[in-house]
Motif scaffolding. Structure first.
Motif, PDB file in Angstrom:
ATOM      1  N   ALA A   1     -10.085  48.470  -5.882  1.00 47.71           N
ATOM      2  CA  ALA A   1      -9.347  47.630  -6.820  1.00 47.71           C
ATOM      3  C   ALA A   1      -7.991  47.239  -6.243  1.00 47.71           C
ATOM      4  CB  ALA A   1      -9.167  48.363  -8.150  1.00 47.71           C
ATOM      5  N   ASP A   2      -7.268  48.209  -5.681  1.00 43.96           N
ATOM      6  CA  ASP A   2      -5.947  47.933  -5.100  1.00 43.96           C
ATOM      7  C   ASP A   2      -6.058  46.962  -3.929  1.00 43.96           C
ATOM      8  OD1 ASP A   2      -4.800  49.639  -6.959  1.00 43.96           O
ATOM      9  OD2 ASP A   2      -4.524  51.299  -5.542  1.00 43.96           O
ATOM     10  N   ALA A   3      -7.052  47.164  -3.056  1.00 43.31           N
ATOM     11  CA  ALA A   3      -7.215  46.295  -1.887  1.00 43.31           C
ATOM     12  C   ALA A   3      -7.518  44.858  -2.305  1.00 43.31           C
ATOM     13  CB  ALA A   3      -8.321  46.838  -0.984  1.00 43.31           C
ATOM     14  N   LEU A   4      -8.378  44.682  -3.295  1.00 43.82           N
ATOM     15  CA  LEU A   4      -8.717  43.334  -3.752  1.00 43.82           C
ATOM     16  C   LEU A   4      -7.521  42.664  -4.422  1.00 43.82           C
ATOM     17  CD1 LEU A   4     -12.338  43.980  -5.027  1.00 43.82           C
ATOM     18  CD2 LEU A   4     -11.668  42.579  -3.067  1.00 43.82           C
ATOM     19  N   GLU A   5      -6.743  43.430  -5.189  1.00 38.34           N
ATOM     20  CA  GLU A   5      -5.545  42.869  -5.805  1.00 38.34           C
ATOM     21  C   GLU A   5      -4.550  42.428  -4.737  1.00 38.34           C
ATOM     22  OE1 GLU A   5      -3.827  45.347  -8.851  1.00 38.34           O
ATOM     23  OE2 GLU A   5      -5.761  45.592  -9.839  1.00 38.34           O
ATOM     24  N   GLU A   6      -4.310  43.285  -3.739  1.00 41.83           N
ATOM     25  CA  GLU A   6      -3.366  42.966  -2.672  1.00 41.83           C
ATOM     26  C   GLU A   6      -3.825  41.762  -1.856  1.00 41.83           C
ATOM     27  OE1 GLU A   6      -2.388  46.429  -0.302  1.00 41.83           O
ATOM     28  OE2 GLU A   6      -2.026  47.603  -2.117  1.00 41.83           O
ATOM     29  N   ALA A   7      -5.124  41.583  -1.709  1.00 40.34           N
ATOM     30  CA  ALA A   7      -5.671  40.460  -0.947  1.00 40.34           C
ATOM     31  C   ALA A   7      -5.749  39.174  -1.781  1.00 40.34           C
ATOM     32  CB  ALA A   7      -7.055  40.822  -0.407  1.00 40.34           C
ATOM     33  N   GLY A   8      -5.350  39.241  -3.046  1.00 39.12           N
ATOM     34  CA  GLY A   8      -5.406  38.067  -3.913  1.00 39.12           C
ATOM     35  C   GLY A   8      -6.799  37.705  -4.371  1.00 39.12           C
ATOM     36  N   LYS A   9      -7.724  38.690  -4.338  1.00 42.21           N
ATOM     37  CA  LYS A   9      -9.120  38.428  -4.709  1.00 42.21           C
ATOM     38  C   LYS A   9      -9.494  38.982  -6.080  1.00 42.21           C
ATOM     39  CE  LYS A   9     -10.602  38.105   0.045  1.00 42.21           C
ATOM     40  NZ  LYS A   9     -11.428  38.633   1.119  1.00 42.21           N
ATOM     41  N   ASP A  10      -8.482  39.275  -6.889  1.00 44.20           N
ATOM     42  CA  ASP A  10      -8.730  39.759  -8.250  1.00 44.20           C
ATOM     43  C   ASP A  10      -7.827  39.004  -9.216  1.00 44.20           C
ATOM     44  OD1 ASP A  10      -9.827  41.300 -10.316  1.00 44.20           O
ATOM     45  OD2 ASP A  10      -8.191  42.752 -10.187  1.00 44.20           O
ATOM     46  N   GLU A  11      -7.859  37.693  -9.110  1.00 44.56           N
ATOM     47  CA  GLU A  11      -7.006  36.853  -9.942  1.00 44.56           C
ATOM     48  C   GLU A  11      -7.753  36.427 -11.203  1.00 44.56           C
ATOM     49  OE1 GLU A  11      -3.769  36.257  -9.230  1.00 44.56           O
ATOM     50  OE2 GLU A  11      -4.113  37.623  -7.553  1.00 44.56           O
ATOM     51  N   PRO A  12      -7.044  36.420 -12.338  1.00 46.53           N
ATOM     52  CA  PRO A  12      -7.704  35.964 -13.568  1.00 46.53           C
ATOM     53  C   PRO A  12      -8.023  34.473 -13.488  1.00 46.53           C
ATOM     54  CG  PRO A  12      -5.364  36.309 -13.938  1.00 46.53           C
ATOM     55  CD  PRO A  12      -5.650  36.781 -12.548  1.00 46.53           C
ATOM     56  N   PRO A  13      -8.990  34.036 -14.262  1.00 48.33           N
ATOM     57  CA  PRO A  13      -9.319  32.610 -14.274  1.00 48.33           C
ATOM     58  C   PRO A  13      -8.133  31.783 -14.769  1.00 48.33           C
ATOM     59  CG  PRO A  13     -10.664  33.817 -15.865  1.00 48.33           C
ATOM     60  CD  PRO A  13      -9.784  34.809 -15.184  1.00 48.33           C
ATOM     61  N   THR A  14      -8.028  30.576 -14.280  1.00 45.17           N
ATOM     62  CA  THR A  14      -6.982  29.686 -14.757  1.00 45.17           C
ATOM     63  C   THR A  14      -7.553  28.813 -15.867  1.00 45.17           C
ATOM     64  OG1 THR A  14      -7.523  28.089 -13.039  1.00 45.17           O
ATOM     65  CG2 THR A  14      -5.735  29.630 -12.573  1.00 45.17           C
ATOM     66  N   VAL A  15      -6.729  28.511 -16.803  1.00 47.05           N
ATOM     67  CA  VAL A  15      -7.158  27.726 -17.977  1.00 47.05           C
ATOM     68  C   VAL A  15      -7.370  26.286 -17.622  1.00 47.05           C
ATOM     69  CG1 VAL A  15      -6.577  27.065 -20.312  1.00 47.05           C
ATOM     70  CG2 VAL A  15      -5.974  29.308 -19.489  1.00 47.05           C
TER      71      VAL A  15
END
Length: 130
Positions: free
Chosen positions: A116-130
């Motif tokens: 989870a931390d690695a994906l967040e740091e890599a920018g691969k856990d971003e919420p959808p944009t409206v």
């Protein structure tokens, strides 16, 4: 309509984090924190979070205040508050949480905190944009 027997669904997931549902204004996530583990200290500047504990025991630390948590407890973390949740028991600390607005990628599954931390740091856990 989405329907979950939430305690059962949460207890059946061994993943650290699993996004169950994402809407325009909120998101439902289940989490399993292993014995001795923690979610990790964090702040969501523009996101409110409500956590409901299904099983296990732990500590909620919000804005420097610590409280014990167990099955049936609910903790509200307003946006901008530093928080962490630590498993202090011998069994997994299992919970579900609602973010408003969404915090994670729709459908995200993170088997471990490290993933989870690695994906967040890599920018691969971003919420959808409206």
């Amino acid at each position: 309509m989405e329907h979950f027997t939430i305690a059962t669904v949460a207890e059946q997931s061994a993943d650290f984090r699993r996004v169950l549902w994402t809407g325009k204004h909120s998101q439902l996530v289940i989490m399993t924190v292993p014995p001795g583990g923690e979610i990790g200290e964090e702040v969501h500047e523009d996101i409110d979070q409500i956590l409901s504990f299904v099983s296990g025991t732990g500590e909620a630390i919000v804005s420097g205040q610590t409280r014990k948590v167990a099955a049936g407890d609910l903790v509200v973390v307003p946006a901008g508050r530093t928080h962490n949740f630590v498993n202090t028991g011998e069994n997994p600390l299992i919970l579900y949480t609602v973010y408003g607005p969404p915090e994670h990628a729709d459908g995200a599954v993170h088997a471990t905190k490290e993933e989870a931390d690695a994906l967040e740091e890599a920018g691969k856990d971003e919420p959808p944009t409206v």
